[in-house]
Design a protein around this motif. Structure first.
Motif, PDB file in Angstrom:
ATOM      1  N   TRP A 204      -5.474  10.480   9.236  1.00 43.22           N
ATOM      2  CA  TRP A 204      -5.233   9.084   8.882  1.00 43.22           C
ATOM      3  C   TRP A 204      -4.563   8.960   7.521  1.00 43.22           C
ATOM      4  O   TRP A 204      -3.704   8.078   7.320  1.00 43.22           O
ATOM      5  N   PHE A 205      -4.886   9.864   6.585  1.00 46.73           N
ATOM      6  CA  PHE A 205      -4.287   9.773   5.255  1.00 46.73           C
ATOM      7  C   PHE A 205      -2.797  10.116   5.302  1.00 46.73           C
ATOM      8  O   PHE A 205      -1.972   9.444   4.664  1.00 46.73           O
ATOM      9  N   SER A 206      -2.445  11.169   6.082  1.00 44.13           N
ATOM     10  CA  SER A 206      -1.029  11.528   6.206  1.00 44.13           C
ATOM     11  C   SER A 206      -0.247  10.410   6.886  1.00 44.13           C
ATOM     12  O   SER A 206       0.881  10.091   6.486  1.00 44.13           O
ATOM     13  N   THR A 207      -0.854   9.817   7.899  1.00 51.95           N
ATOM     14  CA  THR A 207      -0.200   8.702   8.574  1.00 51.95           C
ATOM     15  C   THR A 207       0.003   7.531   7.623  1.00 51.95           C
ATOM     16  O   THR A 207       1.050   6.874   7.619  1.00 51.95           O
ATOM     17  N   PHE A 213       5.636   5.296   2.627  1.00 49.68           N
ATOM     18  CA  PHE A 213       6.987   5.702   2.234  1.00 49.68           C
ATOM     19  C   PHE A 213       8.057   4.993   3.065  1.00 49.68           C
ATOM     20  O   PHE A 213       9.146   4.699   2.554  1.00 49.68           O
ATOM     21  N   CYS A 214       7.745   4.728   4.335  1.00 53.42           N
ATOM     22  CA  CYS A 214       8.697   3.993   5.168  1.00 53.42           C
ATOM     23  C   CYS A 214       8.890   2.578   4.641  1.00 53.42           C
ATOM     24  O   CYS A 214      10.023   2.073   4.535  1.00 53.42           O
ATOM     25  N   PHE A 215       7.791   1.898   4.279  1.00 53.83           N
ATOM     26  CA  PHE A 215       7.887   0.551   3.721  1.00 53.83           C
ATOM     27  C   PHE A 215       8.647   0.575   2.394  1.00 53.83           C
ATOM     28  O   PHE A 215       9.453  -0.323   2.108  1.00 53.83           O
TER      29      PHE A 215
END
Length: 279
Positions: A204-207, A213-215
């Motif tokens: 969940w943390f990597s996700t 980063f996408c935002f």
């Protein structure tokens, strides 16, 4: 494989050539399924220590007789008859009267007014393999053979259930519709080779970091386009909130230093406010 001495030599030669020209058994009847953290691999035609032909019948065919119906089939390959060949009034779609059954993978004969009328219901070139039960992958697979004729489309589904103790069946034969048949058997080749797949994907943390980063990338892109086309900003100032981004390394360094001082306590060069003072 048994070789009958009552067959002409040319029939035996044609049979061998027919076997070579058909699909290689290693190219069909393979299936790999990933279920959670296990990879289930089925290879029905692969040889084993007790079954050098895999699921293929060493006789060249399987046979099931129920009431007035007789079924011949071979899994993952074409049929070969060195003994007890089918005798049918009509076998032109599967080898003709002299080689009845040798040009297909499954043939059914129904007694019509005292004559056995044969119908091709499967070919080695039309094989589809799937799990018997998607919720229980290790149960086995179903091999479905089909044959498209000018008048009717037929099929045979053979359920190969995992049985490590030996071969059982086939005994039963079911018909659905006009020309669709089904049977089942138990065979060690129906048991999958199970391999554990390491790695459980992203946590969940990597996700969360990826989404963050996408935002951030979308924010920088939209802000840059807006400042360039609508505000007319040029140069490095085109980056939105440039002052914040340039001060971010210094802010991070100050925050880390503050945390280090907090956990380490006061340094040796500083005296406690309540430390004793000698006069």
């Amino acid at each position: 494989m048994r070789i009958g001495g009552d067959l002409p030599r040319w029939v035996l030669i044609l049979t061998i050539l027919h076997r070579v020209s058909l699909f290689s058994a290693s190219d069909v009847c393979r299936l790999s399924v990933l279920d959670r953290y296990n990879l289930y691999t089925f290879s029905l035609a692969s040889p084993t220590s007790k079954f050098p032909h895999g699921v293929l019948s060493e006789d060249g065919f399987y046979k099931v007789a129920v009431n007035e119906t007789v079924l011949w089939f071979q899994l993952c390959d074409g049929m070969i008859f060195n003994h007890d060949p089918p005798t049918c009034a009509d076998c032109w779609d599967c080898g003709g009267p002299s080689r009845c059954g040798m040009d297909c993978s499954a043939l059914v004969a129904n007694n019509v007014k005292g004559y056995h009328v044969c119908t091709t219901i499967g070919r080695a070139s039309s094989v589809d393999i799937n799990l018997i039960d998607k919720n229980i992958p290790k149960k086995g697979v179903t091999v479905k053979m089909s044959s498209n004729g000018p008048d009717v489309n037929c099929s045979l589904s053979v359920s190969v259930i995992c049985e490590s103790n030996g071969v059982q069946g086939p005994y039963s034969l079911e018909q659905s519709g006009t020309c669709d048949y089904a049977t089942e058997m138990r065979h060690p080749s129906g048991c999958a080779e199970i391999v554990s797949v390491h790695g459980r994907g992203l946590g969940w943390f990597s996700t969360f970091l990826i989404i963050l980063f996408c935002f951030l990338g979308v924010y920088l892109l939209v802000g840059t386009v807006y400042r360039f086309f609508f505000l007319g900003v040029r140069g490095v100032d085109i980056i939105p909130n440039l002052g914040f981004w340039t001060s971010l390394p210094q802010r991070t360094q100050s925050s880390c230093a503050s945390l280090v001082r907090k956990f380490r306590g006061p340094s040796q060069g500083h005296r406690d406010s309540y430390s004793a003072v000698n006069f």
